[in-house]
Design a protein around this motif. Structure first.
Motif, mmCIF file in Angstrom:
data_model
loop_
_atom_site.group_PDB
_atom_site.id
_atom_site.type_symbol
_atom_site.label_atom_id
_atom_site.label_comp_id
_atom_site.label_asym_id
_atom_site.label_seq_id
_atom_site.Cartn_x
_atom_site.Cartn_y
_atom_site.Cartn_z
ATOM 1 N N UNK A 1 0.852 -1.111 0.402
ATOM 2 C CA UNK A 1 0.385 -0.182 0.001
ATOM 3 C C UNK A 1 0.498 1.371 -0.250
ATOM 4 N N UNK A 2 1.962 0.982 0.880
ATOM 5 C CA UNK A 2 2.918 2.477 0.929
ATOM 6 C C UNK A 2 3.464 2.497 -0.704
ATOM 7 N N UNK A 3 4.266 1.053 -1.531
ATOM 8 C CA UNK A 3 4.908 1.020 -2.460
ATOM 9 C C UNK A 3 2.866 2.405 -3.387
ATOM 10 N N UNK A 4 2.208 1.916 -3.880
ATOM 11 C CA UNK A 4 1.139 2.617 -3.990
ATOM 12 C C UNK A 4 0.914 3.991 -4.142
ATOM 13 N N UNK A 5 1.187 3.855 -3.031
ATOM 14 C CA UNK A 5 0.735 5.649 -2.754
ATOM 15 C C UNK A 5 2.158 5.806 -3.234
ATOM 16 N N UNK A 6 3.004 5.892 -2.558
ATOM 17 C CA UNK A 6 4.310 6.708 -3.695
ATOM 18 C C UNK A 6 4.815 6.599 -4.723
ATOM 19 N N UNK A 7 4.418 5.636 -5.487
ATOM 20 C CA UNK A 7 4.257 5.298 -7.080
ATOM 21 C C UNK A 7 2.743 6.508 -7.451
ATOM 22 N N UNK A 8 2.485 6.654 -7.150
ATOM 23 C CA UNK A 8 0.794 7.571 -7.791
ATOM 24 C C UNK A 8 1.388 9.266 -7.472
ATOM 25 N N UNK A 9 2.839 9.615 -6.113
ATOM 26 C CA UNK A 9 2.738 10.956 -6.080
ATOM 27 C C UNK A 9 3.964 10.517 -6.907
ATOM 28 N N UNK A 10 4.484 9.762 -7.682
ATOM 29 C CA UNK A 10 6.313 9.735 -8.609
ATOM 30 C C UNK A 10 6.854 9.581 -7.637
ATOM 31 N N UNK A 11 6.856 9.718 -6.463
ATOM 32 C CA UNK A 11 8.018 9.309 -6.282
ATOM 33 C C UNK A 11 8.480 7.244 -6.113
ATOM 34 N N UNK A 12 9.129 7.223 -6.978
ATOM 35 C CA UNK A 12 9.870 6.366 -7.623
ATOM 36 C C UNK A 12 10.253 5.009 -6.784
ATOM 37 N N UNK A 13 11.319 5.790 -6.824
ATOM 38 C CA UNK A 13 12.878 4.981 -5.664
ATOM 39 C C UNK A 13 11.964 4.336 -4.189
ATOM 40 N N UNK A 14 10.812 5.351 -3.756
ATOM 41 C CA UNK A 14 10.308 5.068 -2.347
ATOM 42 C C UNK A 14 9.725 3.669 -2.752
ATOM 43 N N UNK A 15 8.825 3.562 -3.616
ATOM 44 C CA UNK A 15 7.832 2.630 -3.777
ATOM 45 C C UNK A 15 8.819 1.387 -4.394
ATOM 46 N N UNK A 16 9.695 1.684 -4.983
ATOM 47 C CA UNK A 16 10.285 0.096 -5.415
ATOM 48 C C UNK A 16 11.015 -0.541 -4.187
ATOM 49 N N UNK A 17 11.647 0.294 -3.369
ATOM 50 C CA UNK A 17 12.216 -0.087 -1.762
ATOM 51 C C UNK A 17 10.748 -0.733 -0.984
#
Length: 75
Positions: free
Chosen positions: A45-61
């Motif tokens: 879920x945190x990855x999904x939010x990070x991806x929606x916000x354009x924070x791809x490195x966070x999403x990947x982590x």
């Protein structure tokens, strides 16, 4: 916390959802015996939010950690 975060996420309230999922992750991480499904779902879920916000490195982590949890638990 996870259920309320999911509710916020469905309403596109990403900031509020992220705060709740982060709090849920902190709670899960503090437990000596972690439920791998809860941990992986929260990370996803945190990855999904990070991806929606354009924070791809966070999403990947978050996704890598989620996968690692599931592999360690289920092989």
């Amino acid at each position: 916390l996870h259920a309320l975060g999911k509710c916020y996420l469905s309403q596109n309230k990403d900031t509020e959802a992220e705060a709740l999922y982060s709090k849920a992750l902190d709670s899960i991480d503090s437990l000596s015996s972690k439920n791998p499904n809860d941990l992986a779902a929260t990370l996803y879920s945190l990855a999904s939010i990070a991806e929606r916000k354009g924070r791809y490195k966070d999403a990947e982590g978050y996704l890598k950690r989620s996968i690692s949890v599931m592999e360690a638990s289920y092989g």
